[in-house]
Write a protein that holds these residues in place. Structure first.
Motif, PDB file in Angstrom:
ATOM      1  N   PHE A   1      19.016 -42.924 -20.168  1.00  0.00           N
ATOM      2  CA  PHE A   1      18.704 -42.392 -18.847  1.00  0.00           C
ATOM      3  C   PHE A   1      17.197 -42.170 -18.750  1.00  0.00           C
ATOM      4  N   ALA A   2      16.457 -43.253 -18.668  1.00  0.00           N
ATOM      5  CA  ALA A   2      14.991 -43.149 -18.593  1.00  0.00           C
ATOM      6  C   ALA A   2      14.450 -44.395 -17.908  1.00  0.00           C
ATOM      7  N   PRO A   3      13.367 -44.260 -17.174  1.00  0.00           N
ATOM      8  CA  PRO A   3      12.745 -45.446 -16.566  1.00  0.00           C
ATOM      9  C   PRO A   3      12.134 -46.329 -17.649  1.00  0.00           C
ATOM     10  N   PRO A   4      11.940 -47.608 -17.366  1.00  0.00           N
ATOM     11  CA  PRO A   4      11.332 -48.502 -18.372  1.00  0.00           C
ATOM     12  C   PRO A   4       9.954 -48.020 -18.796  1.00  0.00           C
ATOM     13  N   LYS A   5       9.705 -48.124 -20.073  1.00  0.00           N
ATOM     14  CA  LYS A   5       8.418 -47.653 -20.600  1.00  0.00           C
ATOM     15  C   LYS A   5       7.281 -48.504 -20.039  1.00  0.00           C
ATOM     16  N   GLY A   6       6.227 -47.836 -19.594  1.00  0.00           N
ATOM     17  CA  GLY A   6       5.086 -48.530 -19.023  1.00  0.00           C
ATOM     18  C   GLY A   6       5.046 -48.501 -17.511  1.00  0.00           C
ATOM     19  N   THR A   7       6.148 -48.101 -16.864  1.00  0.00           N
ATOM     20  CA  THR A   7       6.168 -48.025 -15.404  1.00  0.00           C
ATOM     21  C   THR A   7       5.559 -46.707 -14.942  1.00  0.00           C
ATOM     22  N   ALA A   8       5.359 -46.606 -13.626  1.00  0.00           N
ATOM     23  CA  ALA A   8       4.761 -45.383 -13.061  1.00  0.00           C
ATOM     24  C   ALA A   8       5.693 -44.189 -13.242  1.00  0.00           C
ATOM     25  N   ALA A   9       6.996 -44.408 -13.090  1.00  0.00           N
ATOM     26  CA  ALA A   9       7.942 -43.310 -13.261  1.00  0.00           C
ATOM     27  C   ALA A   9       7.958 -42.796 -14.698  1.00  0.00           C
ATOM     28  N   ALA A  10       7.778 -43.693 -15.659  1.00  0.00           N
ATOM     29  CA  ALA A  10       7.741 -43.269 -17.059  1.00  0.00           C
ATOM     30  C   ALA A  10       6.499 -42.450 -17.361  1.00  0.00           C
ATOM     31  N   GLU A  11       5.436 -42.681 -16.628  1.00  0.00           N
ATOM     32  CA  GLU A  11       4.200 -41.932 -16.849  1.00  0.00           C
ATOM     33  C   GLU A  11       4.235 -40.575 -16.158  1.00  0.00           C
TER      34      GLU A  11
END
Length: 205
Positions: A85-95
């Motif tokens: 349950f996490a956004p893809p690493k490197g995307t804006a949501a992950a940051e």
């Protein structure tokens, strides 16, 4: 919690070994059955043809069992795949806020649902393993709001278990009839004990 390809590759030797065992067992059973066949059904081929037929039969049996074992192992690997349950690493949501999908699933999902169980499993893996250090670090952001939400969703199952235990213990207060049932080892005692075990049926989360 490995990648599915590596999990499937690690099960390949065990699948080959199991297929060899099953093929040997199948070959022995077929050999025993041919002994009891009437002479009219037995092959009249030469020894060379007979050996070739037996080799082909064994290889065919091995291939069938190997496909079965590989399919069974692939089914296990895909069913036990971890849902993240996490956004893809490197995307804006992950940051910005990588914990929001997980916390939303924990807070808004239906109680005792598969979605809630998988979300709790993902939270457990993110906290206990070093596979997603960036997600674990996001739990301790500067404001502390994310950590408070994590604590709230973690304490919720414990609070529910406490309330269930409290309700069961109050409903089975010790009185004379209970003591008498306890002394006589009547079915009432077994009913009370089984009822006290009920809150622990779903304590895995």
């Amino acid at each position: 919690q490995r990648h599915p390809f590596f999990s499937f590759k690690m099960g390949f030797p065990s699948a080959i070994g199991q297929a060899l065992k099953l093929a040997c067992a199948g070959y022995l059973v077929s050999a025993v059955l041919t002994i009891f066949l009437p002479k009219t059904f037995k092959s009249q081929a030469t020894m060379g043809n007979f050996i070739a037929e037996q080799i082909i039969f064994y290889i065919g049996t091995f291939v069938v069992f190997l496909c079965w074992e590989l399919g069974h192992h692939l089914h296990q690997v895909l069913l036990t795949k971890r849902l993240i349950f996490a956004p893809p690493k490197g995307t804006a949501a992950a940051e910005t806020n990588p914990s929001e999908p997980l916390l939303s699933a924990l807070e808004e999902s239906t109680p005792k649902s598969l979605l809630q169980y998988l979300a709790y499993l993902d939270l457990c893996m993110a906290c206990e393993r070093n596979v997603d250090t960036w997600r674990r670090a996001a739990f301790f952001e500067e404001t502390g709001e994310t950590y408070k939400r994590v604590l709230a969703v973690c304490l919720r199952p414990l609070e529910q278990l406490t309330l269930k235990l409290d309700g069961h213990l109050k409903s089975f207060s010790v009185d004379n009839s209970f003591l008498l049932a306890h002394q006589l080892h009547s079915p009432t005692e077994q009913l009370v004990e089984s009822s006290l075990y009920d809150p622990f049926y779903e304590f895995q989360v």
